[in-house]
Design a protein around this motif. Structure first.
Motif, PDB file in Angstrom:
ATOM      1  N   ARG A  71     -16.629  45.708  36.966  1.00  0.00           N
ATOM      2  CA  ARG A  71     -15.244  45.218  37.059  1.00  0.00           C
ATOM      3  C   ARG A  71     -15.056  44.279  38.239  1.00  0.00           C
ATOM      4  O   ARG A  71     -14.000  43.733  38.438  1.00  0.00           O
ATOM      5  CB  ARG A  71     -14.287  46.395  37.195  1.00  0.00           C
ATOM      6  CG  ARG A  71     -14.283  47.205  35.951  1.00  0.00           C
ATOM      7  CD  ARG A  71     -13.500  48.478  35.999  1.00  0.00           C
ATOM      8  NE  ARG A  71     -13.637  49.038  34.679  1.00  0.00           N
ATOM      9  CZ  ARG A  71     -12.644  49.391  33.887  1.00  0.00           C
ATOM     10  NH1 ARG A  71     -11.409  49.338  34.327  1.00  0.00           N
ATOM     11  NH2 ARG A  71     -12.879  49.811  32.672  1.00  0.00           N
ATOM     12  N   CYS A 100     -11.368  58.371  39.213  1.00  0.00           N
ATOM     13  CA  CYS A 100     -11.196  58.258  40.664  1.00  0.00           C
ATOM     14  C   CYS A 100     -11.890  59.427  41.364  1.00  0.00           C
ATOM     15  O   CYS A 100     -12.054  60.493  40.786  1.00  0.00           O
ATOM     16  CB  CYS A 100      -9.724  58.252  41.028  1.00  0.00           C
ATOM     17  SG  CYS A 100      -8.826  56.882  40.305  1.00  0.00           S
ATOM     18  N   GLU A 160       0.226  55.284  46.404  1.00  0.00           N
ATOM     19  CA  GLU A 160       0.114  55.641  44.983  1.00  0.00           C
ATOM     20  C   GLU A 160       0.870  56.948  44.754  1.00  0.00           C
ATOM     21  O   GLU A 160       0.641  57.942  45.453  1.00  0.00           O
ATOM     22  CB  GLU A 160      -1.362  55.817  44.600  1.00  0.00           C
ATOM     23  CG  GLU A 160      -2.111  54.493  44.578  1.00  0.00           C
ATOM     24  CD  GLU A 160      -3.620  54.655  44.465  1.00  0.00           C
ATOM     25  OE1 GLU A 160      -4.106  55.747  44.092  1.00  0.00           O
ATOM     26  OE2 GLU A 160      -4.312  53.674  44.777  1.00  0.00           O
ATOM     27  N   LEU A 171      -2.846  52.316  30.870  1.00  0.00           N
ATOM     28  CA  LEU A 171      -4.197  52.178  30.318  1.00  0.00           C
ATOM     29  C   LEU A 171      -4.134  51.829  28.831  1.00  0.00           C
ATOM     30  O   LEU A 171      -3.273  52.353  28.114  1.00  0.00           O
ATOM     31  CB  LEU A 171      -4.980  53.484  30.469  1.00  0.00           C
ATOM     32  CG  LEU A 171      -5.328  53.931  31.881  1.00  0.00           C
ATOM     33  CD1 LEU A 171      -6.013  55.292  31.855  1.00  0.00           C
ATOM     34  CD2 LEU A 171      -6.222  52.907  32.570  1.00  0.00           C
ATOM     35  N   GLY A 222      -8.196  48.577  31.145  1.00  0.00           N
ATOM     36  CA  GLY A 222      -8.916  49.122  30.011  1.00  0.00           C
ATOM     37  C   GLY A 222      -9.513  50.465  30.422  1.00  0.00           C
ATOM     38  O   GLY A 222     -10.138  50.545  31.477  1.00  0.00           O
TER      39      GLY A 222
END
Ligand SMILES: C=Cc1c2[nH]c(c1C)Cc1[nH]c(c(CCC(=O)O)c1C)Cc1[nH]c(c(C)c1CCC(=O)O)Cc1[nH]c(c(C)c1C=C)C2
Ligand SMILES: C[C@H]1O[C@@H](n2cnc3c(N)ncnc32)[C@H](O)[C@@H]1O
Ligand code: SF4
Length: 450
Positions: free
Chosen positions: A23, A73, A147, A213, A243
């Motif tokens: 990525r 994660c 977050e 997502l 994605g």
């Protein structure tokens, strides 16, 4: 930059459906980090940051109350609060270790990520803020972001974040559909998400991002369209639409994901293209491969004005050359290269108890790496590369790679004079991989190209 799928050349389309590529949140990507770089480099690179430099800070909080099955994660579940206090104790040690080696610098940004930073109670967030402020000049000029898991947040914690100087927040949603949510082990109501956004707005937070997502199990076009409609009504300034990376060999909890219910590659690409169409026709500008922003938002402006950057958190306007990552598994970037802390919380804590910097691996950058990194960041941010801006000696090679990419993926873009321009961000990762001499090595370990 939208392109009708019907005219996408078959080889590009075939590659989007089958290829596996990084990525590129960094170049070299984190899978090339190794243990030839460690605490000694951590020490030397911290000491070499020039006085007055702009530095941004990332604090990783690797805890969650729930462990969503899709999540790749670095995080661990905890039911009790005891590990949180131990973690903060150790963060305090790491902050002292960094501060003791760092000249006076400016802090342009502070990001709390995870995991779920909002798992920390208001008291604990205040403690973290005080620890950071005692060591670094965090002030009104510092952009503070966090977050947020809306199911694990309340007004007290938002107030504590405001005391830290919060200016931006990113909220995890993924998908609102109940069938999709059941298949990814994550239940989250629209109402609690609305409450989180309203709580941020009421406190004056002007930049809200929502993470979504595509490619999740049981996700269909009508379901995704309903989620997107609900998000557009929430009106976040930014949307990240990633994605889904199904990499159960990396993230073992993904073994709980019902593979038979995953959209096939053709359906997945259709979901991505339809979502892009819906968001751009709903007033969002597409930014890079997977972000969307309201035209007036800083991210959209940075994209238009050539000030966009890509780092481990995705796209950012943060231009600081140095990123210091604190906490287990956190990654740092220095002029000299990348460093990653020990990934396991125990190992990270043990290193700190022994008085060491908790650096476990990393990579030093060569001049050639820096050129490749600049090419890849430009492709990922703008879908273009100006070969004239590269060092003279690398230009013939870069030209050869650009031509190779266009031969491999006809119609992906064109080389006009010295400028390689992509027709569509869909090809960015694939074309970036052509410039990446190590991309063949990782092969099936990476996630799908589309
Ligand atoms: C905030 C969480 C995430 C971060 N990155 C991802 C998530 C969900 C997604 C992701 N990143 C990588 C992969 C694997 C393969 C791929 O798609 O290329 C996935 C699914 C790459 C990656 N990122 C990090 C590592 C160690 C790796 C594996 C090596 C590689 O393939 O490049 C580091 C890293 N990424 C994130 C964080 C918070 C982090 C370390 C602290 C963000
Ligand atoms: C921080 C953000 O990372 C995204 N995220 C978490 N796990 C994955 C995965 N396997 N693939 C892609 N994105 C993921 C989620 O959207 C989350 O909100
Ligand atoms: S998506 Fe967020 S809440 Fe869920 S496991 Fe990952 S980090 Fe934790």
């Amino acid at each position: 930059m939208t392109q009708d799928t019907a005219v996408t050349p078959s080889s590009l389309r075939a590659a989007l459906l089958t290829a596996r590529v990084p990525r590129y949140t960094s170049y070299p990507p984190a899978d090339r980090f190794g243990d030839r770089v460690g605490p000694a480099e951590g020490d030397a690179w911290l000491r070499a940051v020039p006085e007055g430099a702009e530095v941004s800070l990332y604090v990783h909080v690797p805890f969650c109350r729930r462990l969503c099955w899709f999540c790749a994660c670095r995080t661990q579940g905890t039911r009790t609060d005891a590990p949180l206090d131990r973690y903060l104790d150790h963060l305090e040690r790491e902050i002292a270790a960094v501060r003791g080696r760092l000249a006076p610098v400016r802090i342009s940004a502070l990001h709390l990520g995870g995991g779920t930073p909002t798992l920390l109670s208001a008291d604990r967030l205040d403690r973290l803020g005080a620890m950071l402020r005692a060591a670094f000049p965090i002030d009104a000029a510092t952009e503070v972001s966090v977050e947020i898991d809306p199911t694990e947040c309340d007004g007290h914690r938002l107030d504590a974040l405001m005391r830290m100087g919060l200016s931006r927040a990113s909220i995890g949603v993924q998908d609102f559909d109940p069938v999709v949510q059941a298949s990814i082990g994550r239940r989250q109501g629209l109402d609690e998400t609305e409450r989180a956004v309203a709580g941020l707005r009421a406190r004056g937070v002007r930049s809200v991002n929502v993470d979504l997502l595509y490619g999740l199990p049981h996700q269909t076009l009508p379901r995704l369209a309903r989620t997107l409609a609900a998000i557009v009504r929430l009106a976040p300034e930014r949307i990240a639409l990633y994605g889904y990376a199904h990499v159960p060999w990396v993230a073992r909890r993904q073994k709980l994901i019902p593979e038979a219910a995953l959209p096939d590659p053709v359906q997945r690409l259709a979901l991505a293209e339809a979502a892009r169409e819906i968001l751009t026709s709903s007033g969002y500008d597409a930014v890079g491969i997977d972000h969307f922003a309201r035209p007036g938002d800083g991210l959209a402006r940075a994209a238009a004005e050539g000030r966009l950057h890509r780092n481990f958190q995705g796209y950012t306007t943060d231009a600081a050359g140095t990123l210091i990552g604190l906490g287990a598994s956190a990654i740092s970037r220095y002029a000299q290269g990348y460093l990653q802390n020990a990934a396991a919380t125990d190992a990270w804590q043990k290193a700190l108890e022994e008085g060491d910097l908790p650096v476990a691996r990393g990579i030093a950058l060569t001049p050639v790496d820096r050129t490749i990194a600049a090419i890849i960041e430009s492709l990922m941010c703008y879908g273009r590369v100006d070969l004239a801006a590269l060092p003279d000696e690398t230009r013939p090679w870069a030209r050869e790679m650009a031509l190779a990419a266009l031969t491999l993926y006809p119609g992906a873009g064109e080389l006009a004079g010295q400028v390689l321009r992509l027709n569509d961000f869909a090809a960015a990762r694939l074309v970036a991989a052509v410039f990446d001499p190590g991309s063949g090595r990782g092969g099936p370990r990476y996630s799908q190209a589309s």
